[in-house]
Design a protein around this motif. Sequence first.
Motif, PDB file in Angstrom:
ATOM      1  N   ARG A   1       0.824  -1.216   0.000  1.00 21.69           N
ATOM      2  CA  ARG A   1       0.000   0.000   0.000  1.00 21.69           C
ATOM      3  C   ARG A   1       0.855   1.262   0.000  1.00 21.69           C
ATOM      4  O   ARG A   1       0.533   2.234  -0.680  1.00 21.69           O
ATOM      5  N   PHE A   2       1.959   1.248   0.746  1.00 21.47           N
ATOM      6  CA  PHE A   2       2.871   2.393   0.740  1.00 21.47           C
ATOM      7  C   PHE A   2       3.441   2.603  -0.658  1.00 21.47           C
ATOM      8  O   PHE A   2       3.452   3.717  -1.186  1.00 21.47           O
ATOM      9  N   TRP A   3       3.904   1.509  -1.277  1.00 23.40           N
ATOM     10  CA  TRP A   3       4.478   1.594  -2.614  1.00 23.40           C
ATOM     11  C   TRP A   3       3.443   2.061  -3.636  1.00 23.40           C
ATOM     12  O   TRP A   3       3.745   2.893  -4.497  1.00 23.40           O
ATOM     13  N   LEU A   4       2.222   1.540  -3.526  1.00 29.84           N
ATOM     14  CA  LEU A   4       1.160   1.963  -4.447  1.00 29.84           C
ATOM     15  C   LEU A   4       0.886   3.460  -4.328  1.00 29.84           C
ATOM     16  O   LEU A   4       0.677   4.139  -5.331  1.00 29.84           O
ATOM     17  N   ARG A   5       0.877   3.984  -3.099  1.00 27.91           N
ATOM     18  CA  ARG A   5       0.683   5.431  -2.909  1.00 27.91           C
ATOM     19  C   ARG A   5       1.820   6.213  -3.552  1.00 27.91           C
ATOM     20  O   ARG A   5       1.599   7.235  -4.191  1.00 27.91           O
ATOM     21  N   GLN A   6       3.061   5.731  -3.376  1.00 30.11           N
ATOM     22  CA  GLN A   6       4.210   6.410  -3.991  1.00 30.11           C
ATOM     23  C   GLN A   6       4.091   6.425  -5.511  1.00 30.11           C
ATOM     24  O   GLN A   6       4.499   7.393  -6.154  1.00 30.11           O
ATOM     25  N   GLN A   7       3.558   5.344  -6.071  1.00 26.57           N
ATOM     26  CA  GLN A   7       3.407   5.226  -7.522  1.00 26.57           C
ATOM     27  C   GLN A   7       2.136   5.890  -8.032  1.00 26.57           C
ATOM     28  O   GLN A   7       1.875   5.894  -9.230  1.00 26.57           O
ATOM     29  N   ARG A   8       1.339   6.398  -7.107  1.00 26.77           N
ATOM     30  CA  ARG A   8       0.038   7.018  -7.428  1.00 26.77           C
ATOM     31  C   ARG A   8      -0.878   6.051  -8.175  1.00 26.77           C
ATOM     32  O   ARG A   8      -1.529   6.398  -9.156  1.00 26.77           O
ATOM     33  N   MET A   9      -0.896   4.805  -7.679  1.00 22.95           N
ATOM     34  CA  MET A   9      -1.751   3.772  -8.262  1.00 22.95           C
ATOM     35  C   MET A   9      -2.920   3.523  -7.316  1.00 22.95           C
ATOM     36  O   MET A   9      -2.738   3.509  -6.106  1.00 22.95           O
ATOM     37  N   ASP A  10      -4.080   3.305  -7.879  1.00 23.22           N
ATOM     38  CA  ASP A  10      -5.260   3.006  -7.081  1.00 23.22           C
ATOM     39  C   ASP A  10      -5.667   1.561  -7.349  1.00 23.22           C
ATOM     40  O   ASP A  10      -6.203   1.235  -8.403  1.00 23.22           O
TER      41      ASP A  10
END
Length: 80
Positions: A28-37
Amino acid sequence: MGVAGDFVRWLFSFGADFRNSPDMTNLRFWLRQQRMDVQGNDEQEIIGRARLLFAKRLEKTLRKSETRSGAGADTGSIGA
């Protein structure tokens, strides 16, 4: 390689001394950094694939490490 592969690459990007794991918090942290939902079942699918890829990469890293440490070992006896 896909989302799971990119996530695993990120997990290994901190250097040899850093230990990280393919868990939901890191994803979830990585997804936020990548701006992925990504939600629900997609997260579970990514985690499943990432754990398999992580295990393969870890095994490969350990094999390389064992090969390097074994290459310098002296197997002969001195003065025999």
